[in-house]
Design a protein around this motif. Structure first.
Motif, short mmCIF file in Angstrom:
data_model
loop_
_atom_site.label_atom_id
_atom_site.label_comp_id
_atom_site.label_asym_id
_atom_site.label_seq_id
_atom_site.Cartn_x
_atom_site.Cartn_y
_atom_site.Cartn_z
N ALA A 292 40.63 15.96 34.36
CA ALA A 292 40.71 16.50 35.72
C ALA A 292 40.20 17.93 35.81
CB ALA A 292 42.16 16.45 36.22
N GLU A 293 39.73 18.52 34.70
CA GLU A 293 39.23 19.88 34.73
C GLU A 293 37.96 19.95 35.57
OE1 GLU A 293 38.74 21.39 30.85
OE2 GLU A 293 40.89 21.32 30.35
N THR A 294 37.93 20.96 36.48
CA THR A 294 36.84 21.06 37.45
C THR A 294 36.25 22.46 37.41
OG1 THR A 294 38.00 19.46 38.86
CG2 THR A 294 36.22 20.73 39.87
N GLU A 295 34.95 22.52 37.55
CA GLU A 295 34.24 23.80 37.60
C GLU A 295 33.62 23.95 39.00
OE1 GLU A 295 33.22 27.43 36.00
OE2 GLU A 295 34.33 25.83 35.01
N TYR A 296 33.84 25.16 39.62
CA TYR A 296 33.35 25.42 40.97
C TYR A 296 32.16 26.37 40.91
CZ TYR A 296 37.79 23.40 42.48
OH TYR A 296 38.86 22.57 42.68
N SER A 297 31.20 26.17 41.81
CA SER A 297 30.03 27.03 41.89
C SER A 297 29.49 27.00 43.31
CB SER A 297 28.95 26.58 40.89
OG SER A 297 28.52 25.26 41.19
N ILE A 298 28.72 28.06 43.63
CA ILE A 298 28.06 28.14 44.94
C ILE A 298 26.65 27.63 44.76
CG2 ILE A 298 27.32 29.66 46.79
CD1 ILE A 298 29.65 31.48 46.13
N SER A 299 26.33 26.52 45.38
CA SER A 299 25.01 25.91 45.19
C SER A 299 23.98 26.49 46.14
CB SER A 299 25.11 24.39 45.38
OG SER A 299 25.61 24.08 46.68
N SER A 300 24.38 26.83 47.35
CA SER A 300 23.42 27.37 48.32
C SER A 300 24.19 28.06 49.43
CB SER A 300 22.53 26.25 48.88
OG SER A 300 23.33 25.29 49.57
N ASP A 302 23.66 31.26 52.87
CA ASP A 302 23.18 32.61 53.13
C ASP A 302 24.13 33.68 52.61
OD1 ASP A 302 25.22 32.18 54.84
OD2 ASP A 302 24.14 32.65 56.68
N GLY A 303 25.27 33.29 52.09
CA GLY A 303 26.21 34.28 51.56
C GLY A 303 26.37 34.19 50.06
N SER A 304 25.42 33.53 49.37
CA SER A 304 25.56 33.37 47.92
C SER A 304 25.47 34.70 47.19
CB SER A 304 24.48 32.42 47.40
OG SER A 304 23.18 32.89 47.74
N ASP A 305 24.78 35.69 47.76
CA ASP A 305 24.69 37.00 47.12
C ASP A 305 25.81 37.94 47.55
OD1 ASP A 305 23.77 37.06 49.69
OD2 ASP A 305 22.28 38.63 49.31
N MET A 306 26.60 37.56 48.55
CA MET A 306 27.69 38.41 49.03
C MET A 306 29.05 37.96 48.54
SD MET A 306 26.02 40.64 50.75
CE MET A 306 27.39 41.49 51.51
N PHE A 307 29.16 36.68 48.14
CA PHE A 307 30.44 36.14 47.72
C PHE A 307 30.28 35.42 46.39
CE2 PHE A 307 30.33 36.24 52.34
CZ PHE A 307 31.51 36.92 52.64
N THR A 321 35.82 35.03 46.28
CA THR A 321 36.01 36.48 46.25
C THR A 321 34.80 37.19 46.85
OG1 THR A 321 35.05 36.65 44.03
CG2 THR A 321 37.43 36.33 44.18
N VAL A 322 35.03 38.47 47.22
CA VAL A 322 33.95 39.31 47.75
C VAL A 322 33.13 39.84 46.59
CG1 VAL A 322 33.41 41.36 49.10
CG2 VAL A 322 35.34 39.92 49.75
N LYS A 323 31.82 39.70 46.70
CA LYS A 323 30.92 40.16 45.65
C LYS A 323 30.29 41.51 45.97
CE LYS A 323 27.08 38.45 42.82
NZ LYS A 323 26.13 37.32 42.63
N LYS A 324 29.93 41.73 47.23
CA LYS A 324 29.34 42.99 47.68
C LYS A 324 30.07 43.47 48.93
CE LYS A 324 24.67 42.12 45.91
NZ LYS A 324 23.23 42.01 46.27
N TYR A 334 29.00 34.14 57.47
CA TYR A 334 28.29 33.65 56.30
C TYR A 334 28.65 32.19 56.07
CZ TYR A 334 27.31 38.55 55.19
OH TYR A 334 26.90 39.86 55.23
N THR A 335 27.70 31.44 55.50
CA THR A 335 27.91 30.03 55.19
C THR A 335 27.61 29.78 53.73
OG1 THR A 335 27.29 29.40 57.45
CG2 THR A 335 27.28 27.67 55.78
N LEU A 336 28.52 29.10 53.03
CA LEU A 336 28.37 28.79 51.61
C LEU A 336 28.52 27.29 51.42
CD1 LEU A 336 30.72 31.52 50.09
CD2 LEU A 336 28.26 31.70 50.42
#
Length: 780
Positions: A292-300, A302-307, A321-324, A334-336
């Motif tokens: 059940a171990e899961t890894e999360y990532s942002i695939s696309s 307009d906020g991929s560089d901000m969060f 989390t906030v990145k910038k 923003y949409t992620l």
């Protein structure tokens, strides 16, 4: 789902030993050997038994006998027994006397207690026949065996009350061996019959196998199977025992993670610093453990560089989390697209589909009231030091980053400008000078400018402003130090006696360049000249041979120093040149002109002693003057400077109070003549509305008593001034026995007066007697 219930019957055979009653008669006293083949503990072996004169009736005994009488085991009998009671039978061995009892007269053996084959199945006994009279054995001791015959009084038992097993889910039918030979049965007979009843599983030869394909742990994880074992092949009258088997389906990674919703919404204030968590999302996976171990990532998005998104290993959640640093005025939404993926996929189930899922995350930025933002991180302003007061030297610019664009006012932090040299226009941020600048005193000024929102004074920010004061040539060069210059009496013309240099508080960009020359009045000096060395130094040269201290002990040489900056500044420094006595090598010996007047034999030590004496005398004079100042002043009452009363002093004795009108004693004699007391103007007295009582008037009142009364009134007067005052009341007396000695205001008569009595007053009045005593004197 179809359910299969299978029943298996296992039949077994059992060999039963049939009791045999042997009745034998002895045919001869002589013993002979007979071979007997039968079953015993060592089956298949040939046993040899020596025939004796015993009579055996029974060899086997049933267990768990419940009859009313004791169970008959057998009978011991010998041919020597004539029946006359002379023989005695004795039984020894296992259970003799307790379990097995023998009749010593007849030899009959009985079981005194109920026997249990499961406790002991074989008893070994020994028998004796003894003559009662002689006590001798009539037969050798013989050993025989009693076996307990088994009955079906125990049900089959499992070694454990409960068994556990596990099998991976999604296993095929009959392909997985759950466990083998797990049943360890305890039966009291050689063969048995066992009955099994199972659900979802099949049992064969001690192995449980799955009966259904693709069993899912997520649908059902635990199964409980009851197994029953029956003896006697399951026939009527047989006994049975049961046990429970708990079967657990273990997990395999056959399920991908799935988000419970397709869209998530979060919000963040624009002031959130980087690293601030905004929310959590979770893709649920029915599997457990590492499956059940899961890894999360942002695939696309307009906020991929901000969060950013991180995985919580404990809860398997994705933390956004906030990145910038965010800016509401720049972007409000923003949409992620977030992806959740299994970290340990199972290749056997990849055909079921991708083991990942995606969800849309929308993050809205919240506007907050931000403080003003300056156009720069700091300001550097350069200004000439001769700038006039009120001149603008620079400007700082700040604006409200919010959409409202509130008005801003500017101010200078006075903690950074204690002298208030700078000021700022609150409306536009222009800095101007309030006091003159001096680079030589303070070349840099570091101040802080504060920008504050007018509508919300709590929102303010500040910026450092570095002000550099640029140099202006406003200082003239001068000598670098005070020069003690001397020239020897025996100096030659053209000799260098001093090298001078200059300093300037200004700092020109091209460096200092100084020029030296004599003042115009001394352009051609008869004694000395100045030579510029072109390296910011100059040399003072002699122009003639020989100098005399007796004629001129000191020369003053004015020198002009110029700089090369604009505007050119110059100053005149005067060099004092003393004429000194030197030795042949030019070393100075003495420069004082007074030294020429001293005796030739006066040494340096003598000069020092003279100077010490002079110093000691000066100290004594100072001490004497200090002691004289510390003397007590003459009391005011006897001092001639006493001005408390208007007193006139005469050199002669005078005529008493009648000689002058300067002091009116009537004021002291008449209390009504005193001036009324005046009220104080700085405070309101308590007795302001009271009528002041005056002392009664008496005629011929005593002046001393009057003075005491006046003092008491002044002490008790609340309207008296709040400071000490001196009031003096003097009284000469009522009359003088000498009368008036003054000629003032005396009556003039035509007749002559007789002054002869003055001669009787003594030599002190002789002069008056000579002046007024004779007629010649009158004529004169």
């Amino acid at each position: 789902m179809r359910t299969y219930s299978l029943t298996f019957l296992l039949w077994g055979c059992m060999l039963h030993a049939i009791p045999m009653m042997l009745s034998q008669k002895r045919t001869s006293k002589n013993l002979h050997r007979e071979r007997i083949t039968g079953l015993s503990e060592n089956d298949g072996k040939t046993l040899h038994r020596t025939k004796r004169g015993w009579m055996w009736n029974q060899f086997f005994l049933l267990e768990e006998y419940t009859g009313p009488d004791t169970q008959y085991v057998g009978k011991l009998h010998t041919d020597q027994d004539k029946g006359d009671g002379n023989l005695k039978y004795i039984l020894t061995g296992d259970g003799a006397g307790s379990l097995f009892i023998i009749d010593e007269n007849t030899g009959d053996i009985h079981a005194a207690k109920k026997l249990d084959r499961e406790e002991k199945s074989l008893y070994v006994l020994r028998a004796k026949a003894i003559d009662r009279k002689t006590g001798r054995q009539v037969e050798p001791e013989s050993e025989f065996i009693i076996k307990i015959h088994d009955i079906n009084d125990n049900e089959p038992k499992f070694t454990k009350d409960m068994y556990t097993a596990s099998i991976p889910e999604m296993s095929g039918v009959g392909l997985i061996k759950v466990w083998g030979l797990f049943l360890s049965l305890s039966f009291p007979f050689l063969s048995c019959s066992i009955f099994f009843s199972l659900s979802f599983f099949s049992f064969l030869q001690g192995i449980i196998k799955t009966a259904l394909p693709d069993m899912s742990r997520e649908n059902r994880e635990q199964y409980q199977v009851v197994i029953q074992a029956k003896d006697m092949g399951g026939q009527m009258g047989g006994l049975s025992g049961t046990t429970t088997v708990n079967i657990t389906l273990t997990d395999v990674n056959d399920n991908p993670p799935r988000f419970p919703q397709s869209t998530y919404q979060f919000s963040s204030p624009e002031s959130a610093p980087p690293g601030t968590p905004l929310g959590r999302i979770k893709a649920y996976d029915p599997d457990v453990g590492e499956n059940a171990e899961t890894e999360y990532s942002i695939s696309s998005g307009d906020g991929s560089d901000m969060f950013d998104i991180i995985t919580d290993k404990d809860t398997q959640e994705g933390i956004i989390t906030v990145k910038k640093q965010l800016d509401f005025e720049n972007k409000m939404l923003y949409t992620l697209r977030v992806e959740a993926t299994n970290t340990h996929p199972d290749p056997r189930f990849l055909q079921l589909g991708p083991f990942k899922d995606t969800a849309l995350v929308k993050i809205s930025v919240e506007d907050i009231d931000e403080p003003p933002v300056f156009s720069r991180t700091s300001y550097l302003i350069e200004v000439d030091e001769d700038v006039k007061e009120g001149s603008i030297i620079g400007q700082v610019v700040a604006q409200d980053p919010d959409i409202t664009k509130n008005a801003i006012k500017y101010s200078v932090d006075r903690h950074t400008d204690l002298d208030r040299i700078f000021n700022i226009y609150s409306g536009n941020g222009s800095l101007f000078i309030s006091k003159p600048l001096d680079r030589e005193e303070t070349p840099w000024h570091n101040i802080t400018v504060i920008a504050t929102e007018i509508n919300n004074p709590k929102q303010s920010s500040q910026i450092p402003v570095f002000i550099r004061i640029l140099d202006i040539n406003d200082h003239a060069p001068e000598f670098a130090k005070y020069y003690e210059t001397f020239v020897c009496e025996n100096a030659k013309a053209g000799q260098l006696i001093q090298t001078v240099s200059a300093v300037d508080k200004d700092e020109p960009a091209r460096g200092h360049k100084f020029f030296f020359e004599l003042v115009p009045e001394f352009a051609v000096h008869p004694n000395f000249s100045i030579v510029d060395n072109k390296d910011n130094t100059a040399g003072v040269m002699t122009r003639r041979n020989g100098y005399s201290r007796s004629k001129m002990s000191t020369y003053l040489l004015p020198i002009i120093i110029f700089d090369n900056d604009y505007p050119i500044q110059s100053s005149t420094g005067t060099l004092t040149i003393r004429v000194c006595a030197c030795d042949s090598r030019g070393n100075m010996q003495s420069c004082n002109a007074e030294a020429l007047l001293l005796p030739a034999g006066l040494s340096t030590g003598a000069l020092i002693a003279i100077l010490l004496c002079i110093l000691i005398l000066l100290v004594l004079v100072v001490l004497f003057a200090a002691l004289k100042r510390q003397r007590k002043k003459e009391p005011l009452i006897i001092s001639k400077d006493d001005v408390r009363d208007n007193i006139v002093t005469y050199n002669d004795e005078g005529g008493g109070e009648e000689d002058t009108q300067a002091f009116d004693i009537g004021t002291l004699r008449n209390p009504e003549a005193r001036e009324e007391s005046k009220m104080r103007r700085d405070v309101i007295p308590d007795t302001i509305f009271q009528i002041r009582r005056t002392a009664p008037i008496w005629e011929n009142i005593d002046v001393q008593d009057f003075i005491h009364r006046r003092l008491k009134e002044n002490d008790l007067d609340p309207s008296a001034p709040p400071y000490d005052s001196l009031a003096t009341y003097a009284y000469e007396g009522n009359d003088s026995i000498a009368n008036s000695l003054s000629s003032l205001e005396s009556l003039t008569t035509d007749g002559n007066q007789d002054y002869d009595y003055l001669s009787d007053w003594g030599p002190r009045f002789k002069k008056l007697a000579d002046m007024y005593g004779g007629e010649e004197s009158d004529r004169d």
